[in-house]
Design a protein around this motif. Structure first.
Motif, PDB file in Angstrom:
ATOM      1  N   VAL A 109       0.847  -1.188   0.000  1.00 39.48           N
ATOM      2  CA  VAL A 109       0.000   0.000   0.000  1.00 39.48           C
ATOM      3  C   VAL A 109       0.883   1.237   0.000  1.00 39.48           C
ATOM      4  O   VAL A 109       1.722   1.413   0.885  1.00 39.48           O
ATOM      5  CB  VAL A 109      -0.949   0.012   1.222  1.00 39.48           C
ATOM      6  CG1 VAL A 109      -1.794   1.275   1.231  1.00 39.48           C
ATOM      7  CG2 VAL A 109      -1.832  -1.229   1.233  1.00 39.48           C
ATOM      8  N   LEU A 110       0.678   2.095  -0.981  1.00 37.30           N
ATOM      9  CA  LEU A 110       1.401   3.357  -1.074  1.00 37.30           C
ATOM     10  C   LEU A 110       0.674   4.392  -0.220  1.00 37.30           C
ATOM     11  O   LEU A 110      -0.488   4.710  -0.480  1.00 37.30           O
ATOM     12  CB  LEU A 110       1.471   3.829  -2.529  1.00 37.30           C
ATOM     13  CG  LEU A 110       2.019   5.238  -2.761  1.00 37.30           C
ATOM     14  CD1 LEU A 110       3.438   5.385  -2.217  1.00 37.30           C
ATOM     15  CD2 LEU A 110       1.957   5.590  -4.235  1.00 37.30           C
ATOM     16  N   LEU A 111       1.356   4.871   0.799  1.00 31.33           N
ATOM     17  CA  LEU A 111       0.818   5.951   1.617  1.00 31.33           C
ATOM     18  C   LEU A 111       1.550   7.224   1.222  1.00 31.33           C
ATOM     19  O   LEU A 111       2.402   7.732   1.939  1.00 31.33           O
ATOM     20  CB  LEU A 111       1.001   5.654   3.115  1.00 31.33           C
ATOM     21  CG  LEU A 111       0.243   4.452   3.643  1.00 31.33           C
ATOM     22  CD1 LEU A 111       0.523   4.255   5.134  1.00 31.33           C
ATOM     23  CD2 LEU A 111      -1.253   4.588   3.398  1.00 31.33           C
ATOM     24  N   SER A 113       1.477  10.450  -2.253  1.00 28.53           N
ATOM     25  CA  SER A 113       0.710  11.050  -3.332  1.00 28.53           C
ATOM     26  C   SER A 113       0.592  10.084  -4.511  1.00 28.53           C
ATOM     27  O   SER A 113       1.570   9.485  -4.947  1.00 28.53           O
ATOM     28  CB  SER A 113       1.385  12.334  -3.800  1.00 28.53           C
ATOM     29  OG  SER A 113       0.708  12.838  -4.924  1.00 28.53           O
ATOM     30  N   VAL A 114      -0.630   9.948  -4.998  1.00 30.44           N
ATOM     31  CA  VAL A 114      -0.860   9.126  -6.192  1.00 30.44           C
ATOM     32  C   VAL A 114      -1.243  10.004  -7.384  1.00 30.44           C
ATOM     33  O   VAL A 114      -1.522   9.491  -8.459  1.00 30.44           O
ATOM     34  CB  VAL A 114      -1.959   8.065  -5.932  1.00 30.44           C
ATOM     35  CG1 VAL A 114      -1.499   7.063  -4.904  1.00 30.44           C
ATOM     36  CG2 VAL A 114      -3.274   8.712  -5.529  1.00 30.44           C
ATOM     37  N   VAL A 120       4.197   6.492  -8.151  1.00 32.51           N
ATOM     38  CA  VAL A 120       3.399   5.440  -8.764  1.00 32.51           C
ATOM     39  C   VAL A 120       4.143   4.733  -9.898  1.00 32.51           C
ATOM     40  O   VAL A 120       4.142   3.502  -9.953  1.00 32.51           O
ATOM     41  CB  VAL A 120       2.055   6.017  -9.281  1.00 32.51           C
ATOM     42  CG1 VAL A 120       1.311   5.012 -10.112  1.00 32.51           C
ATOM     43  CG2 VAL A 120       1.212   6.492  -8.104  1.00 32.51           C
ATOM     44  N   PHE A 133      -3.616   1.733  -2.939  1.00 29.08           N
ATOM     45  CA  PHE A 133      -3.584   3.003  -2.214  1.00 29.08           C
ATOM     46  C   PHE A 133      -4.958   3.235  -1.607  1.00 29.08           C
ATOM     47  O   PHE A 133      -5.952   2.684  -2.091  1.00 29.08           O
ATOM     48  CB  PHE A 133      -3.158   4.166  -3.118  1.00 29.08           C
ATOM     49  CG  PHE A 133      -4.246   4.683  -4.024  1.00 29.08           C
ATOM     50  CD1 PHE A 133      -4.900   5.872  -3.740  1.00 29.08           C
ATOM     51  CD2 PHE A 133      -4.609   3.987  -5.168  1.00 29.08           C
ATOM     52  CE1 PHE A 133      -5.898   6.353  -4.580  1.00 29.08           C
ATOM     53  CE2 PHE A 133      -5.603   4.459  -6.004  1.00 29.08           C
ATOM     54  CZ  PHE A 133      -6.254   5.651  -5.714  1.00 29.08           C
ATOM     55  N   PHE A 137      -7.639   8.918  -0.738  1.00 29.15           N
ATOM     56  CA  PHE A 137      -6.525   9.841  -0.968  1.00 29.15           C
ATOM     57  C   PHE A 137      -6.744  10.700  -2.216  1.00 29.15           C
ATOM     58  O   PHE A 137      -6.205  11.792  -2.317  1.00 29.15           O
ATOM     59  CB  PHE A 137      -5.206   9.088  -1.126  1.00 29.15           C
ATOM     60  CG  PHE A 137      -4.489   8.793   0.164  1.00 29.15           C
ATOM     61  CD1 PHE A 137      -5.148   8.757   1.377  1.00 29.15           C
ATOM     62  CD2 PHE A 137      -3.130   8.533   0.150  1.00 29.15           C
ATOM     63  CE1 PHE A 137      -4.484   8.479   2.561  1.00 29.15           C
ATOM     64  CE2 PHE A 137      -2.451   8.255   1.323  1.00 29.15           C
ATOM     65  CZ  PHE A 137      -3.123   8.229   2.533  1.00 29.15           C
ATOM     66  N   ARG A 145      -4.416  14.134   4.022  1.00 23.50           N
ATOM     67  CA  ARG A 145      -4.055  12.704   4.074  1.00 23.50           C
ATOM     68  C   ARG A 145      -3.448  12.375   5.441  1.00 23.50           C
ATOM     69  O   ARG A 145      -3.778  11.365   6.049  1.00 23.50           O
ATOM     70  CB  ARG A 145      -3.087  12.343   2.950  1.00 23.50           C
ATOM     71  CG  ARG A 145      -3.722  12.344   1.570  1.00 23.50           C
ATOM     72  CD  ARG A 145      -2.825  11.715   0.513  1.00 23.50           C
ATOM     73  NE  ARG A 145      -1.476  12.230   0.460  1.00 23.50           N
ATOM     74  CZ  ARG A 145      -1.043  13.167  -0.371  1.00 23.50           C
ATOM     75  NH1 ARG A 145      -1.861  13.715  -1.245  1.00 23.50           N
ATOM     76  NH2 ARG A 145       0.214  13.555  -0.343  1.00 23.50           N
ATOM     77  N   CYS A 161      -8.567   0.147   0.534  1.00 26.15           N
ATOM     78  CA  CYS A 161      -7.509   0.334  -0.455  1.00 26.15           C
ATOM     79  C   CYS A 161      -7.911  -0.310  -1.769  1.00 26.15           C
ATOM     80  O   CYS A 161      -8.589  -1.348  -1.791  1.00 26.15           O
ATOM     81  CB  CYS A 161      -6.201  -0.273   0.054  1.00 26.15           C
ATOM     82  SG  CYS A 161      -5.575   0.570   1.516  1.00 26.15           S
ATOM     83  N   VAL A 164      -3.805   0.632  -7.637  1.00 27.19           N
ATOM     84  CA  VAL A 164      -3.434   1.903  -8.266  1.00 27.19           C
ATOM     85  C   VAL A 164      -3.700   1.841  -9.768  1.00 27.19           C
ATOM     86  O   VAL A 164      -4.254   2.778 -10.344  1.00 27.19           O
ATOM     87  CB  VAL A 164      -1.946   2.244  -8.002  1.00 27.19           C
ATOM     88  CG1 VAL A 164      -1.509   3.433  -8.836  1.00 27.19           C
ATOM     89  CG2 VAL A 164      -1.719   2.504  -6.522  1.00 27.19           C
ATOM     90  N   ARG A 169      -7.108   8.583  -9.737  1.00 30.83           N
ATOM     91  CA  ARG A 169      -6.098   9.093  -8.808  1.00 30.83           C
ATOM     92  C   ARG A 169      -6.214  10.593  -8.605  1.00 30.83           C
ATOM     93  O   ARG A 169      -5.525  11.168  -7.784  1.00 30.83           O
ATOM     94  CB  ARG A 169      -4.701   8.741  -9.331  1.00 30.83           C
ATOM     95  CG  ARG A 169      -4.500   7.246  -9.393  1.00 30.83           C
ATOM     96  CD  ARG A 169      -3.191   6.781  -9.978  1.00 30.83           C
ATOM     97  NE  ARG A 169      -2.170   7.759 -10.196  1.00 30.83           N
ATOM     98  CZ  ARG A 169      -1.257   7.670 -11.167  1.00 30.83           C
ATOM     99  NH1 ARG A 169      -1.256   6.651 -11.994  1.00 30.83           N
ATOM    100  NH2 ARG A 169      -0.343   8.587 -11.297  1.00 30.83           N
TER     101      ARG A 169
END
Length: 181
Positions: A109-111, A113-114, A120, A133, A137, A145, A161, A164, A169
């Motif tokens: 999980v990307l915490l 900015s997407v 990304v 993600f 967000f 966030r 989640c 992505v 996004r």
């Protein structure tokens, strides 16, 4: 520039590993059982001089990551437990063994900015469809966030989640978060 060292593993199925798992008197076994012990310390016990030398060198001149059977690369200071060691003992350190070669199927999980490909792009190249993600967000700024994450951590409420790849996004700015309770 930081140097990252990749340390080959100690045998998790060997005699010293079994001694460690079965010991009734070892302080290291007690720590493995009650909260965990650092991976590097456990592998040093199992391998002795060679691993101890690798770990000392890597931590002196950079950052140490250990190649772990079935777990991928882990920082040498990550805490492991007896069950972790038992699971690693079931995976042969063998280049033809898929469980040894392939990264674990953990959620990634990307915490961050997407909204742009800054994070990304490179992460999708590595993790593909496993990269997720928090859907909420989209459209939020850094502070929003951060506040959302703190609230969720405080209340024990995980965020939903989504993958992505193919997700929305960007989006309209969501309403402000209500004051914390």
């Amino acid at each position: 520039m930081l140097t990252v060292f990749l340390l080959s593993p100690a045998s998790c199925a060997g005699t010293r590993a079994q001694l460690l798992i079965k010991s009734q008197t070892s302080p290291l076994t007690a720590r493995l059982t009650n909260g965990g012990a650092p991976l590097g310390e456990v592998f040093t016990f199992m391998s002795s001089l060679y691993f101890r030398g690798k770990l000392a060198y890597a931590t002196r001149f950079g950052r140490a990551f250990v190649i772990t059977p079935g777990r991928g690369l882990l920082p040498a200071d990550v805490l492991i437990r007896v069950d972790d060691l038992r699971k690693m003992a079931t995976v042969p350190v063998d280049e033809t063994e898929p469980a040894f070669r392939e990264p674990p199927d953990d959620r990634v999980v990307l915490l961050g900015s997407v909204a742009t490909d800054k994070y990304v792009g490179p992460l999708l190249d590595v993790f593909g469809d496993r990269l997720l993600f928090p859907a909420t967000f989209a459209g939020r700024g850094d502070m929003s966030r951060g506040g959302l994450l703190l609230r969720c951590a405080r209340t024990g409420t995980p965020l939903d989640c989504v993958p992505v790849r193919g997700a929305v996004r960007h989006g309209p700015k969501p309403p402000k978060l209500p004051p914390p309770a």
